[in-house]
Design a protein around this motif. Structure first.
Motif, PDB file in Angstrom:
ATOM      1  N   GLU A 242       3.830   6.107  -2.978  1.00 48.18           N
ATOM      2  CA  GLU A 242       5.225   6.187  -2.547  1.00 48.18           C
ATOM      3  C   GLU A 242       5.469   7.558  -1.933  1.00 48.18           C
ATOM      4  N   ALA A 243       6.321   7.582  -0.927  1.00 53.36           N
ATOM      5  CA  ALA A 243       6.705   8.854  -0.314  1.00 53.36           C
ATOM      6  C   ALA A 243       7.882   9.423  -1.088  1.00 53.36           C
ATOM      7  N   ASP A 244       7.809  10.688  -1.381  1.00 49.16           N
ATOM      8  CA  ASP A 244       8.927  11.371  -2.024  1.00 49.16           C
ATOM      9  C   ASP A 244       9.720  12.038  -0.912  1.00 49.16           C
ATOM     10  N   ASP A 245      10.512  11.252  -0.232  1.00 51.68           N
ATOM     11  CA  ASP A 245      11.246  11.709   0.948  1.00 51.68           C
ATOM     12  C   ASP A 245      12.736  11.757   0.611  1.00 51.68           C
TER      13      ASP A 245
ATOM     14  N   VAL B  84      15.741   1.781  -0.904  1.00 51.52           N
ATOM     15  CA  VAL B  84      16.457   0.521  -1.114  1.00 51.52           C
ATOM     16  C   VAL B  84      15.844  -0.293  -2.252  1.00 51.52           C
ATOM     17  N   ILE B  85      14.674   0.119  -2.728  1.00 50.25           N
ATOM     18  CA  ILE B  85      14.014  -0.516  -3.878  1.00 50.25           C
ATOM     19  C   ILE B  85      13.938   0.531  -4.983  1.00 50.25           C
ATOM     20  N   HIS B  86      14.353   0.147  -6.188  1.00 48.74           N
ATOM     21  CA  HIS B  86      14.382   1.122  -7.278  1.00 48.74           C
ATOM     22  C   HIS B  86      13.501   0.731  -8.466  1.00 48.74           C
TER      23      HIS B  86
ATOM     24  N   ASP C 244       0.808  -1.211   0.000  1.00 46.46           N
ATOM     25  CA  ASP C 244       0.000   0.000   0.000  1.00 46.46           C
ATOM     26  C   ASP C 244       0.845   1.266   0.000  1.00 46.46           C
ATOM     27  N   PHE C 245       1.963   1.269   0.735  1.00 42.15           N
ATOM     28  CA  PHE C 245       2.748   2.478   0.892  1.00 42.15           C
ATOM     29  C   PHE C 245       4.228   2.131   0.989  1.00 42.15           C
ATOM     30  N   MET C 246       5.057   2.890   0.305  1.00 42.95           N
ATOM     31  CA  MET C 246       6.497   2.659   0.357  1.00 42.95           C
ATOM     32  C   MET C 246       7.198   3.963   0.681  1.00 42.95           C
ATOM     33  N   LYS C 247       7.993   3.920   1.737  1.00 47.41           N
ATOM     34  CA  LYS C 247       8.817   5.074   2.078  1.00 47.41           C
ATOM     35  C   LYS C 247      10.230   4.813   1.569  1.00 47.41           C
ATOM     36  N   ALA C 248      10.979   3.980   2.257  1.00 43.05           N
ATOM     37  CA  ALA C 248      12.327   3.651   1.795  1.00 43.05           C
ATOM     38  C   ALA C 248      12.367   2.301   1.091  1.00 43.05           C
TER      39      ALA C 248
END
Length: 143
Positions: free
Chosen positions: A101-104, A110-112, A71-75
């Motif tokens: 996705e968070a644009d942080d 770590v995932i590209h 649902d949500f990916m930060k790093a």
């Protein structure tokens, strides 16, 4: 289709229903009723805490191709943990999809190689504003 036991479960089931494939749910804690399991420790991308994820051995056959949905990916720490868990089964993550996705810029991702529907940035708690932009899915649709 694989997801971790969180809010990503409905998303994984929706995508799996569309593709007519089964869903595998990775758990945080083992269930005695599921029999022998494989567990790994991973570093959560958002909290930087060591966590555990578990998958029953009967859930996945060796050499399978799997799509990961979240649902949500930060790093990307949780997704990276699922990729590592798949390696324990000699299985492969062939696609990764996230709703948001968070644009942080402070977090190193770590995932590209993933597809996202929306990108969230510019969170301003004081003014109660969030900047929501299209994710990278549209780059893939143009191809």
């Amino acid at each position: 289709m694989m997801t971790v036991e969180t809010k990503g479960i409905p998303l994984a089931y929706a995508v799996a229903a569309s593709l007519k494939v089964p869903v595998i749910i990775v758990r945080r804690d083992p269930k005695v009723t599921e029999g022998p399991s494989v567990s790994i420790n991973y570093v959560s991308g958002s909290s930087r805490k060591i966590q555990t994820m578990v998958l029953p051995k009967r859930s996945l056959q060796e050499g399978m191709n799997v799509c990961i949905i979240d649902d949500f990916m930060k790093a990307g720490g949780t997704i990276n943990g699922m990729v590592n868990l798949l390696e324990e089964f000699d299985a492969k993550a062939v696609a990764i999809g996230v709703l948001a996705e968070a644009d942080d810029e402070e977090e190193e991702r770590v995932i590209h190689d993933y597809v996202s529907l929306i990108k969230i940035s510019g969170i301003d708690m004081h003014h109660k504003k969030i900047d929501v932009q299209p994710g990278n899915v549209f780059q893939y649709l143009k191809k």
